[in-house]
Design an enzyme around this catalytic site. Sequence first.
Site, PDB file in Angstrom:
ATOM      1  N   GLY A 586      37.998  41.935  19.417  1.00  0.00           N
ATOM      2  CA  GLY A 586      38.669  42.224  20.676  1.00  0.00           C
ATOM      3  C   GLY A 586      39.513  41.038  21.107  1.00  0.00           C
ATOM      4  O   GLY A 586      39.611  40.020  20.429  1.00  0.00           O
ATOM      5  N   ALA A 587      40.141  41.199  22.259  1.00  0.00           N
ATOM      6  CA  ALA A 587      40.975  40.147  22.817  1.00  0.00           C
ATOM      7  C   ALA A 587      40.753  40.081  24.312  1.00  0.00           C
ATOM      8  O   ALA A 587      40.754  41.111  24.997  1.00  0.00           O
ATOM      9  CB  ALA A 587      42.443  40.389  22.494  1.00  0.00           C
ATOM     10  N   GLY A 588      40.499  38.879  24.826  1.00  0.00           N
ATOM     11  CA  GLY A 588      40.320  38.689  26.248  1.00  0.00           C
ATOM     12  C   GLY A 588      41.553  38.093  26.880  1.00  0.00           C
ATOM     13  O   GLY A 588      42.616  37.964  26.255  1.00  0.00           O
ATOM     14  N   VAL A 593      38.333  37.473  20.670  1.00  0.00           N
ATOM     15  CA  VAL A 593      36.875  37.533  20.645  1.00  0.00           C
ATOM     16  C   VAL A 593      36.452  37.885  19.223  1.00  0.00           C
ATOM     17  O   VAL A 593      36.945  38.852  18.639  1.00  0.00           O
ATOM     18  CB  VAL A 593      36.327  38.570  21.639  1.00  0.00           C
ATOM     19  CG1 VAL A 593      34.806  38.572  21.624  1.00  0.00           C
ATOM     20  CG2 VAL A 593      36.848  38.302  23.040  1.00  0.00           C
ATOM     21  N   ASP A 704      32.153  43.557  40.141  1.00  0.00           N
ATOM     22  CA  ASP A 704      32.910  44.371  39.177  1.00  0.00           C
ATOM     23  C   ASP A 704      31.962  45.160  38.289  1.00  0.00           C
ATOM     24  O   ASP A 704      32.146  45.246  37.084  1.00  0.00           O
ATOM     25  CB  ASP A 704      33.817  43.470  38.334  1.00  0.00           C
ATOM     26  CG  ASP A 704      34.868  44.285  37.571  1.00  0.00           C
ATOM     27  OD1 ASP A 704      35.104  45.442  37.956  1.00  0.00           O
ATOM     28  OD2 ASP A 704      35.446  43.753  36.613  1.00  0.00           O
TER      29      ASP A 704
END
Length: 942
Positions: A586-588, A593, A704
């Site tokens: 993934g990408a933050g 990630v 959140d």
Amino acid sequence: CWHFFNHFFIYIWAPRGQCAYLLTLLVCVVLFQWEVTQRTLNGSQFYTYSVCNVGEREQDNWLRTTFIQRRPSASRVFVELQFIVRDCNSFDGTSLTCKETFNLFTSESDADVGTTFRKGQFKKVATIAPDEITSKNELRINTETRVVENLSRKGFYLAFQDIGACVALLSTRVYYKTCLATVKSLASFPETVAGGENQALREVSGACVVNAVSEELPRIYCTVDGEWVVPVGQCQCNLGYEEVKDACQECQPGFFKAAASGDKCELCPANTQRLDSGALFCPCLDGFYRAPTDPPSGPCSGLPSAPRDLVATTTQLSTGKLHLSWSPPEDTGGRTDITYSVECQRCEGNVCQLCGEKVRYEPASTGLTDNKVSVSELDAHLNYTFTVEAHSGVSILSPLFPEPPRITTMRLVERTSTSLSLSWDVSPRIRLQPRPIRYELTYRKKDDNLDVTTYIVLLLEKNVVQISDLAPGTAYLFRVQALGSDGSPGGSSIEEQFETSQMISRQMSLLFFESGMLIYRWAFIFLFRKRNSHSRQGPEDTYFSKQLKPLKTYVDPHTYEDPNIAVLKFATEIHPSHITKQKVIGAGEFGEVYRGNLKMPGRKEVAVAIKTLKPGYTEKQRQDFLSEASIMGQFSHQNIIRLEGVVTKFKHAMIVTEYMENGALDRYLKDHDGEFPSFQLVGMMHGIAAGMKYLSDMSYVHRDLAARNILVNNNLECKVSDFGLSRVLEDDPEGTYTTSGGKIPIRWTAPEAIAYRKFTSASDVWSFGIVMWEVMAFGERPYWDMSNHEVMKAINEAFRLPAPMDCPSTVYQLMLQCWLQDRSKRPRFGDIVNLLDKLLRSPDSLKIIADFDPRVSIRLPSTSGSDGSPFRSVSEWLESIKMSQYSENFTCAGVVTMDHVLQMKNEDIKNIGVRLPGHLKRIAYSILGLKDQTSTLSVFAV
């Protein structure tokens, strides 16, 4: 039967084979010189169309058929002719104009033109020449077949042109080829017209036969010759069914099949009940069990019998040490995972009690795989009773297994002016428990004002505790309870009162006074920090860890002048050489990630998720990146994502957390729509609520909480994650409503937090109600496609999300409690955990389903789209309910209009290939909503 006066019989269907014939009766129109004549062949009389003007020049004789209607899919037809052509040399004299061929023509039309005939409308197909010519003495019949391609209009005519031959037309047969309806590999394929030369292979989609399923849509190809070739996608019989010829039949009584496959049904294994036909599995007989790790197709096991021949051998009397050994059980219950537990009781007179923590066991007292153990630290001149029990993987399933354990008595062991030492006993049946027991001890001052009572909670591994830092001469109330193997609370003991002793000197009193003033000053500093912390709420329960020292309340890392100090204080520094990156998952906001491994010295290698900081970062971005680690490092709970450590002292900063195999909860539920029962979904909610209770007790407000921020591991444990709201929301597509302090995820946020930015544990409870809705709706987007302003307006008008499909009424009532407008009336997370725990203990409470309105939950007013206009196609309707993957199934089944959709029943939906329970319900409920011709749609249920 083809040759009657002036008719050709042409059959609709061939009795066998792969040919279909056009129309029933074809009447030929005689134009120009053709005549009907009677002939005798093989002793039988028959009639023909004939012409024989070989002696005349410029012959142009035509014979045309009547209008032949064409099946729309038959673009290629075959014309078979039987005819006789006479040898030109057989005529007396020489004929210069005699021919031995004739021509075949065709003309397409959308309507019958009657007897109107124009040569210019016909195009030539072929010149027909005989293989054998008829002489004066011998009659020879010829058969020729020609192909007419690319037909596209409603019908056509055939015409025969003679330009000077002596020819007799005996019969004409017009047909097209089809691939007959068939079943191959449990997939049925409809009759299909063969393609033409420009489509040598016509792809045809099929459907699995009843009670069969396929991972991909079955397909096959029809050749121009009407033959099936190259089947793709094999269907397999469903659970409880096996293949018999071209169908799926139920398993016979005493047999079962636990998965959709091509396998045959299996005989029920040992120690199981033999059910009626169609069994998916064979349940265990009474007294036999399957362990959670046993396959459902495996045999059931019994409980092991008692160990035999227990022998105690004393080797060192002076050290109080002895050896116990025994023989394995005579009956293992059919299992190999046998373990042993040893219990020690010390008896004085007629009173026996557990030996307690003083006695030591080598290697351990529970979970023993060998049949021996050493016991030490025994006192002299006392009677000891040792009990050895055998366990297996199914022991926990036995009714004899107490779950959870029960506390019997609690006693004061020792006291001082500032401390109390306590111990308690557990029900004797607890020795059946193969795992260590944990205890939860709660205590408070007896004279506390009940409105502001501060409870202190300790999680303990032993049944003894020493509590320090108490007030002298003060009474305290204690309550202890054992926790089950899954962390669930057991039966509580009665509340016991114990009192510390009085101070014995004035100096001690002064010391206590000074200590109290110091505590007061620290409390003042704590309150001051709390008012300035963005994630802290008012004074609530203080939470304590497994150690005897209480956990400090959450400290906002932003209050540190140097954020790097906060990182070092709350997170463990890891050397990069201990981290192995494997692949990007993934990408933050700050970088990629990775999934990888962490191998720390002296520790087992574990799978981890690695957040990285992309090159070119600013110092502020680095501090924001590491602030989440400063937050996570303060938490330690099985339902909170665990921080393994950080890398800060090297060029590439990293945050390392535990790896959650199944990813985000919302995506996981969407991918497994309808696969989990309500009981399991409530179990997921229980884990999330337990994590949020921990955060609430730590005075931390998440802000959140949403299913996308809940991670799921291989054991389906749910863990709360994402503790960086203040920065994440700036780029979060869900946060599209801006207030003075940044963006807010409207669909999950309480109204007071939207309006006044008042974030508390009560606003987190509102968000938890939305998460409950997401879980029961298998990842459905809250409020569907409504805009954020529509959502805010609806909430302020007291509308709430409706109950999802098959949602238990008790669960939906809890959602509504979480969504109360008055935040003070919403339940606390402790209340929510207790309620969900009761539901899990009483599965029957989940059987009553809340009212469900399909028009509300899928937002389909009558047969209209979201804008009120009717659905123009089946594919548009399927797309609106997120089921567009079944468009081809509907088309192949002939369901091509919304009228067809409205006539469908549940069995029809299954038959076209919709097998997943969640998808089946969604489509069925949608059709139910379509049938309800209510013109006005209420978007929410009050």
